[in-house]
Design an enzyme around this catalytic site. Structure first.
Site, PDB file in Angstrom:
ATOM      1  N   HIS A 154       0.792  -1.233   0.000  1.00  0.00           N
ATOM      2  CA  HIS A 154       0.000   0.000   0.000  1.00  0.00           C
ATOM      3  C   HIS A 154       0.819   1.274   0.000  1.00  0.00           C
ATOM      4  O   HIS A 154       0.438   2.258  -0.627  1.00  0.00           O
ATOM      5  CB  HIS A 154      -1.017  -0.024   1.135  1.00  0.00           C
ATOM      6  CG  HIS A 154      -2.144  -0.895   0.771  1.00  0.00           C
ATOM      7  ND1 HIS A 154      -3.176  -0.451  -0.018  1.00  0.00           N
ATOM      8  CD2 HIS A 154      -2.346  -2.199   0.971  1.00  0.00           C
ATOM      9  CE1 HIS A 154      -3.981  -1.456  -0.242  1.00  0.00           C
ATOM     10  NE2 HIS A 154      -3.501  -2.533   0.351  1.00  0.00           N
ATOM     11  N   GLU A 179      -7.093 -11.491 -11.901  1.00  0.00           N
ATOM     12  CA  GLU A 179      -5.961 -11.383 -10.990  1.00  0.00           C
ATOM     13  C   GLU A 179      -5.649 -12.714 -10.302  1.00  0.00           C
ATOM     14  O   GLU A 179      -4.760 -12.798  -9.476  1.00  0.00           O
ATOM     15  CB  GLU A 179      -6.164 -10.257  -9.967  1.00  0.00           C
ATOM     16  CG  GLU A 179      -7.523 -10.193  -9.332  1.00  0.00           C
ATOM     17  CD  GLU A 179      -7.735  -8.939  -8.478  1.00  0.00           C
ATOM     18  OE1 GLU A 179      -6.787  -8.169  -8.248  1.00  0.00           O
ATOM     19  OE2 GLU A 179      -8.873  -8.741  -8.022  1.00  0.00           O
ATOM     20  N   ASP A 225      -1.996  -8.584  -8.024  1.00  0.00           N
ATOM     21  CA  ASP A 225      -2.360  -9.888  -7.497  1.00  0.00           C
ATOM     22  C   ASP A 225      -2.006 -11.005  -8.472  1.00  0.00           C
ATOM     23  O   ASP A 225      -1.580 -12.084  -8.058  1.00  0.00           O
ATOM     24  CB  ASP A 225      -3.860  -9.925  -7.155  1.00  0.00           C
ATOM     25  CG  ASP A 225      -4.125  -9.297  -5.795  1.00  0.00           C
ATOM     26  OD1 ASP A 225      -3.378  -9.606  -4.850  1.00  0.00           O
ATOM     27  OD2 ASP A 225      -5.050  -8.478  -5.684  1.00  0.00           O
ATOM     28  N   CYS A 252      -4.813  -2.738 -15.081  1.00  0.00           N
ATOM     29  CA  CYS A 252      -4.932  -1.677 -14.075  1.00  0.00           C
ATOM     30  C   CYS A 252      -4.003  -1.891 -12.893  1.00  0.00           C
ATOM     31  O   CYS A 252      -4.035  -1.140 -11.929  1.00  0.00           O
ATOM     32  CB  CYS A 252      -6.372  -1.546 -13.591  1.00  0.00           C
ATOM     33  SG  CYS A 252      -6.926  -2.958 -12.619  1.00  0.00           S
TER      34      CYS A 252
HETATM   35  C1  PEP Z   1      -4.237  -5.629  -8.656  1.00  0.00           C
HETATM   36  O1  PEP Z   1      -4.307  -6.646  -7.946  1.00  0.00           O
HETATM   37  O2  PEP Z   1      -3.423  -5.497  -9.588  1.00  0.00           O
HETATM   38  C2  PEP Z   1      -5.139  -4.500  -8.416  1.00  0.00           C
HETATM   39  C3  PEP Z   1      -5.198  -3.484  -9.250  1.00  0.00           C
HETATM   40  O3  PEP Z   1      -5.894  -4.519  -7.277  1.00  0.00           O
HETATM   41  P1  PEP Z   1      -5.346  -4.183  -5.802  1.00  0.00           P
HETATM   42  O4  PEP Z   1      -3.957  -3.632  -5.942  1.00  0.00           O
HETATM   43  O5  PEP Z   1      -6.277  -3.180  -5.211  1.00  0.00           O
HETATM   44  O6  PEP Z   1      -5.395  -5.514  -5.136  1.00  0.00           O
HETATM   45 MG    MG Z   2      -5.986  -6.933  -6.657  1.00  0.00          MG
END
Ligand code: PEP
Ligand code: MG
Length: 541
Positions: free
Chosen positions: A187, A428, A452, A499
């Site tokens: 994060h 993912e 992920d 994304c």
């Molecule tokens: C990902 O897993 O690439 C994604 C965009 O979702 P998050 O980072 O919120 O798990």
């Molecule tokens: Mg994710």
């Protein structure tokens, strides 16, 4: 000068004094003072400034979250004045403890008393007592430490930046972020990239070598951290910062132009957002829509779930901030590393392989339906799409589709304004990528979450610095899953985006574009540079 190496998390360089964010613990060894009257005065002054802070927080929470949510701060203000706390602290000081030790002891005892009660309501109060204790201890520490409170920009140094910390991060005063733990997709890294702040994570031994005010230089592109940098090193870091600024300035000039590859393919660049402010920032940076609106932040850091009306207001505000451009609202991806107290998610040995995202929502239909109803209502006044996180099997997507249709009928019967939205699947989990052809039959679009997908494909925890060398979104195994996904989408004539954070990485993004993804979605600050990257790509072999 001490040189430390970490994981590059957000490019650019920064030099400045450290601001160390410590997790305050109540298990501190007892310290003694010979002047009890001075300690009592320090305690009283800390309590009064904590009271002012709580009252300001209450006012801010009323505006941001509503009256009911702000009530928690009214309760904290009352607890702060509780004579039981004051007496316990006074007793500790009278027997010779410092104000800090007396507060820590009093909070430990009070919290333990609440914790031992049968009633859940009282058990919860233990957390409130600790919250107040931390606030008082912070005030006491603040009095003594030479924390660079007034400096305009510091390097934030911490063990790990938690999702809830992101709510209170003072971005104007943060020139860079360095953390001892975490990986490139944790994060802290996502937040730093969203804000365009240079960041290095996973720096072993960082905290024991740093203290408030110490000069630090970081290069977020290389993962370098220098403590007490030499003049020569500072010059080198300043030139990295200058080069990054120049590159950015050139990209900013073309931010509103479409991103077209050298062989003439238009690859729209969308933005990833976690708040309405992020949506506005992405659009201002030239984003052609929002490819991922993470809704977790609306649910985290509070005591109760946001209501349907609150969520409708938030999604409508996101649509308005996008000015008619599409906004892809992702259903709540909670669990794993993002817990919410009021959902009472059981603790698990392997949370990333457990009860998170759509798995949790399908068990908690009340949460899922409330969110879908809010999105359908907000869609009446904007271009919204629904994105389902962590799909592993087509049955999950089909159930969500049924629930969406059920919510739509309900809202129509209730005479509420609403609109049917498209429904997409996040790819993912490797199983979803491998079955993309079948999944495409139940999806209106795909969005590949490389954070992920890489973690699950490489069996490398996205937040664990020790396996960061394996966390490579451009690894042939991950690229093969992406190629599979694109093929499945093509056959069903649906669009596919990336994304995950890797969409903002020059090398990885080039690979994704050449594999045929239709668009990219990146952090708001990264949109102009991602467009520049697309302009150097070639789609046809
Ligand atoms: C990902 O897993 O690439 C994604 C965009 O979702 P998050 O980072 O919120 O798990
Ligand atoms: Mg994710």
């Amino acid at each position: 000068m001490i040189a430390l190496a970490g994981i590059p998390a957000s490019s650019g360089a920064a030099i400045g004094p450290a601001r160390v964010m410590k997790r305050i613990s109540f298990d501190i060894p007892d310290a003694h003072s010979a002047d009890p009257e001075a300690e009592k005065a320090r305690f009283r002054s800390a309590v009064s400034s904590a009271a002012v802070e709580i009252s300001n927080l209450k006012a801010a929470a009323e505006k941001k979250l509503g009256r009911a949510e702000a009530e928690i701060f009214a309760a904290h203000a009352l607890m702060l004045e509780d004579p039981a706390l004051e007496d316990a602290v006074a007793d500790g000081i009278t027997v010779g403890l410092t104000a800090e030790s007396a507060v820590a002891g009093a909070i430990r005892n009070l919290a333990a008393q609440f914790d031992s009660m049968e009633d859940d309501y009282f058990k919860q109060r233990a957390a409130d007592v600790k919250d107040i204790g931390r606030r008082i201890l912070k005030k006491l520490e603040g009095e003594k430490s030479a924390s660079p409170e007034n400096d305009s920009a510091c390097i934030l140094v911490t063990d790990e930046l938690l999702p809830s910390d992101t709510i209170s991060l003072d971005t104007a005063r943060t020139a860079g972020i360095v953390t001892e733990r975490g990986g490139a997709a944790s994060h802290a890294s996502i937040l730093a990239r969203a804000l365009g702040i240079p960041c290095v994570v996973g720096v072993e031994g960082l905290l024991e070598r740093t203290s408030d005010g110490v000069e630090i230089a970081i290069d977020g592109g290389k993962g370098e951290v220098l403590i007490h940098p030499s003049e020569n090193a500072k010059k080198r870091f300043e030139s990295v910062a200058a080069a990054a600024r120049e590159k950015r300035a050139a990209a900013m000039k073309r931010k509103n132009e479409p991103a077209v590859t050298v062989d003439g393919c238009v690859i729209p660049v969308f933005g990833n957002a976690g708040s309405v402010a992020d949506v506005a920032a992405a659009i201002a940076n030239g984003a052609e829509g929002i490819g991922l609106f993470r809704t977790e932040f609306l649910f985290l850091g509070r005591k109760t779930m946001p209501t349907e009306d609150e969520q409708t207001a938030e999604y409508s505000a996101a649509a308005a901030a996008a000015g008619g451009k599409p906004v892809t609202i992702r259903l709540l991806d909670i669990g794993g590393d993002k817990p919410a107290e009021y959902l009472a998610i059981p603790s698990e040995a392997n949370p990333f392989l457990g009860f998170r995202a759509i798995r949790l929502l399908l068990e908690r239909r009340d949460v899922l339906k409330t969110q879908i109803r809010a999105i359908l209502r907000a869609a009446a006044s904007g271009d919204l799409l629904i994105l389902v996180p962590m799909i592993s099997d087509i049955s999950e997507l089909k159930t969500v589709r049924e629930i969406r249709d059920e919510c739509l009928s309900e809202l129509e019967r209730e005479g509420k304004e609403c609109k049917k939205t498209k429904l997409g699947a996040m790819i993912e989990v490797p199983a979803a990528a491998l079955c993309a052809d079948r999944l495409a039959a139940a999806a209106d679009f795909f969005s590949i979450g490389t954070n992920d997908l890489t973690q699950y494909c490489m069996a490398a925890d996205r937040g664990n610095a020790a396996v960061a060398h394996l966390f490579n979104p451009a690894h042939p195994a991950v690229l093969s899953l992406i190629e599979h996904t694109v093929r499945g989408a093509r056959a069903a004539h649906i669009k596919v985006s990336v994304c995950g954070e890797a969409a903002a990485d020059e090398t990885a993004a080039r690979e994704f574009v050449s594999l045929g993804v239709d668009y990219l979605s990146v952090a708001p600050a990264a949109v102009p540079l991602a467009k520049e990257t697309v302009r150097t790509c070639r789609v046809s072999p």
